[in-house]
Design a protein around this motif. Sequence first.
Motif, PDB file in Angstrom:
ATOM      1  N   SER A  59       0.892  -1.126  -0.092  1.00 50.30           N
ATOM      2  CA  SER A  59       0.001   0.076   0.066  1.00 50.30           C
ATOM      3  C   SER A  59       0.795   1.214  -0.051  1.00 50.30           C
ATOM      4  N   SER A  60       1.886   1.276   0.724  1.00 48.40           N
ATOM      5  CA  SER A  60       3.027   2.460   0.717  1.00 48.40           C
ATOM      6  C   SER A  60       3.541   2.804  -0.641  1.00 48.40           C
ATOM      7  N   GLN A  61       4.028   1.743  -1.466  1.00 51.20           N
ATOM      8  CA  GLN A  61       4.487   1.566  -2.680  1.00 51.20           C
ATOM      9  C   GLN A  61       3.342   2.365  -3.910  1.00 51.20           C
ATOM     10  N   VAL A  62       2.069   1.822  -3.357  1.00 54.42           N
ATOM     11  CA  VAL A  62       1.155   2.114  -4.467  1.00 54.42           C
ATOM     12  C   VAL A  62       0.847   3.737  -4.217  1.00 54.42           C
ATOM     13  N   ARG A  63       0.675   4.023  -2.928  1.00 59.69           N
ATOM     14  CA  ARG A  63       0.563   5.459  -2.449  1.00 59.69           C
ATOM     15  C   ARG A  63       1.606   6.597  -3.263  1.00 59.69           C
ATOM     16  N   GLN A  64       2.793   5.911  -3.071  1.00 59.82           N
ATOM     17  CA  GLN A  64       3.898   6.881  -3.361  1.00 59.82           C
ATOM     18  C   GLN A  64       4.032   7.011  -4.839  1.00 59.82           C
ATOM     19  N   LEU A  65       3.711   5.668  -5.630  1.00 55.22           N
ATOM     20  CA  LEU A  65       3.862   5.881  -7.068  1.00 55.22           C
ATOM     21  C   LEU A  65       2.534   6.703  -7.754  1.00 55.22           C
ATOM     22  N   GLY A  67       0.139   8.669  -5.762  1.00 52.90           N
ATOM     23  CA  GLY A  67      -0.325   9.828  -4.999  1.00 52.90           C
ATOM     24  C   GLY A  67      -0.151  11.107  -5.800  1.00 52.90           C
ATOM     25  N   SER A  68       0.902  11.403  -6.413  1.00 50.18           N
ATOM     26  CA  SER A  68       1.070  12.680  -7.012  1.00 50.18           C
ATOM     27  C   SER A  68       0.520  12.721  -8.532  1.00 50.18           C
ATOM     28  N   GLU A  69       0.112  11.662  -8.995  1.00 53.50           N
ATOM     29  CA  GLU A  69      -0.179  11.359 -10.613  1.00 53.50           C
ATOM     30  C   GLU A  69      -1.392  12.366 -10.720  1.00 53.50           C
ATOM     31  N   PRO A  70      -1.009  13.462 -11.778  1.00 50.90           N
ATOM     32  CA  PRO A  70      -1.941  14.600 -11.861  1.00 50.90           C
ATOM     33  C   PRO A  70      -3.348  13.988 -12.798  1.00 50.90           C
ATOM     34  N   SER A  71      -3.165  12.819 -13.533  1.00 52.70           N
ATOM     35  CA  SER A  71      -4.271  12.239 -14.217  1.00 52.70           C
ATOM     36  C   SER A  71      -5.483  12.130 -13.286  1.00 52.70           C
ATOM     37  N   ARG A  72      -6.570  12.219 -13.906  1.00 54.98           N
ATOM     38  CA  ARG A  72      -7.887  12.378 -13.249  1.00 54.98           C
ATOM     39  C   ARG A  72      -8.694  11.038 -13.115  1.00 54.98           C
ATOM     40  N   VAL A  73      -8.117  10.169 -14.025  1.00 55.14           N
ATOM     41  CA  VAL A  73      -8.537   8.765 -14.113  1.00 55.14           C
ATOM     42  C   VAL A  73      -7.636   7.808 -14.212  1.00 55.14           C
ATOM     43  N   LEU A  74      -7.599   6.872 -13.196  1.00 51.29           N
ATOM     44  CA  LEU A  74      -6.528   5.797 -13.124  1.00 51.29           C
ATOM     45  C   LEU A  74      -7.231   4.449 -13.522  1.00 51.29           C
ATOM     46  N   HIS A  75      -6.708   3.995 -14.767  1.00 57.31           N
ATOM     47  CA  HIS A  75      -7.322   2.611 -15.196  1.00 57.31           C
ATOM     48  C   HIS A  75      -6.168   1.443 -14.605  1.00 57.31           C
ATOM     49  N   LEU A  76      -6.831   0.813 -13.757  1.00 61.77           N
ATOM     50  CA  LEU A  76      -6.024  -0.405 -13.156  1.00 61.77           C
ATOM     51  C   LEU A  76      -6.428  -1.446 -13.893  1.00 61.77           C
ATOM     52  N   GLU A  77      -5.282  -2.012 -14.860  1.00 58.38           N
ATOM     53  CA  GLU A  77      -5.233  -3.026 -15.600  1.00 58.38           C
ATOM     54  C   GLU A  77      -5.578  -4.432 -14.806  1.00 58.38           C
ATOM     55  N   ASP A  78      -5.182  -4.757 -13.822  1.00 57.63           N
ATOM     56  CA  ASP A  78      -5.416  -5.753 -12.986  1.00 57.63           C
ATOM     57  C   ASP A  78      -5.433  -5.269 -11.497  1.00 57.63           C
ATOM     58  N   VAL A  79      -6.687  -4.717 -10.943  1.00 58.15           N
ATOM     59  CA  VAL A  79      -6.681  -4.345  -9.693  1.00 58.15           C
ATOM     60  C   VAL A  79      -6.401  -5.489  -8.642  1.00 58.15           C
ATOM     61  N   GLY A  80      -6.671  -6.579  -8.881  1.00 55.61           N
ATOM     62  CA  GLY A  80      -5.987  -7.502  -7.556  1.00 55.61           C
ATOM     63  C   GLY A  80      -4.401  -7.621  -7.643  1.00 55.61           C
ATOM     64  N   ARG A  81      -3.809  -7.371  -8.469  1.00 54.26           N
ATOM     65  CA  ARG A  81      -2.471  -7.524  -8.571  1.00 54.26           C
ATOM     66  C   ARG A  81      -1.817  -6.133  -8.078  1.00 54.26           C
ATOM     67  N   ALA A  82      -2.573  -4.854  -8.444  1.00 59.36           N
ATOM     68  CA  ALA A  82      -2.151  -3.605  -8.181  1.00 59.36           C
ATOM     69  C   ALA A  82      -2.331  -3.382  -6.615  1.00 59.36           C
ATOM     70  N   LEU A  83      -3.289  -3.824  -6.177  1.00 60.79           N
ATOM     71  CA  LEU A  83      -3.547  -3.585  -4.635  1.00 60.79           C
ATOM     72  C   LEU A  83      -3.266  -4.997  -3.848  1.00 60.79           C
ATOM     73  N   ALA A  84      -2.054  -5.218  -3.791  1.00 62.88           N
ATOM     74  CA  ALA A  84      -1.525  -6.659  -3.287  1.00 62.88           C
ATOM     75  C   ALA A  84      -1.532  -6.813  -1.858  1.00 62.88           C
ATOM     76  N   ARG A  85      -1.008  -5.826  -1.013  1.00 65.24           N
ATOM     77  CA  ARG A  85      -1.250  -5.948   0.325  1.00 65.24           C
ATOM     78  C   ARG A  85      -0.967  -4.797   0.952  1.00 65.24           C
ATOM     79  N   PHE A  86      -1.341  -4.577   2.339  1.00 62.14           N
ATOM     80  CA  PHE A  86      -1.088  -3.341   3.291  1.00 62.14           C
ATOM     81  C   PHE A  86       0.044  -3.701   3.907  1.00 62.14           C
ATOM     82  N   ASP A  87       0.939  -2.375   4.341  1.00 69.01           N
ATOM     83  CA  ASP A  87       2.008  -2.536   4.998  1.00 69.01           C
ATOM     84  C   ASP A  87       2.102  -1.549   6.151  1.00 69.01           C
TER      85      ASP A  87
END
Length: 142
Positions: A59-65, A67-87
Amino acid sequence: LDPHKLQASSYAHRERSFLNNSRVAPDLAVSRVSVHVCTAPASCKPQAAKIFLPAEPTSSQVRQLLGSEPSRVLHLEDVGRALARFDGPTADRQLKDFHDDAQALLTGYCCTSHIAFSHRGGFVPYLLPPLEGQRTWVGQKS
């Protein structure tokens, strides 16, 4: 998902076809980036309108990468793998809260005559499997 529970929840959500609606601002469609999980490092070179997450990101890596993205739409190609685990120090609490919130949004199947569900009037609830340390399939904190 139960539409009534989702509507009453604190989660911001849109139906699947939301971005195809003609009333959506045109600039929203162009303010978009695809998010991919990098499974083969050789194929994860920077590209326009693409962000690559490491394999099994925290979760920290996802927020870091993202969090500052200016795009208004994030299209997650594979949501299960993109949100793997909390830390972090609250990872267990975050996981239990997420699990309980997700369970609260689920509905069920009606109706069965199976004796195991007679006390529920034949209603079969959809349940998430228990988390480690939980003893019952009810989606509640143990």
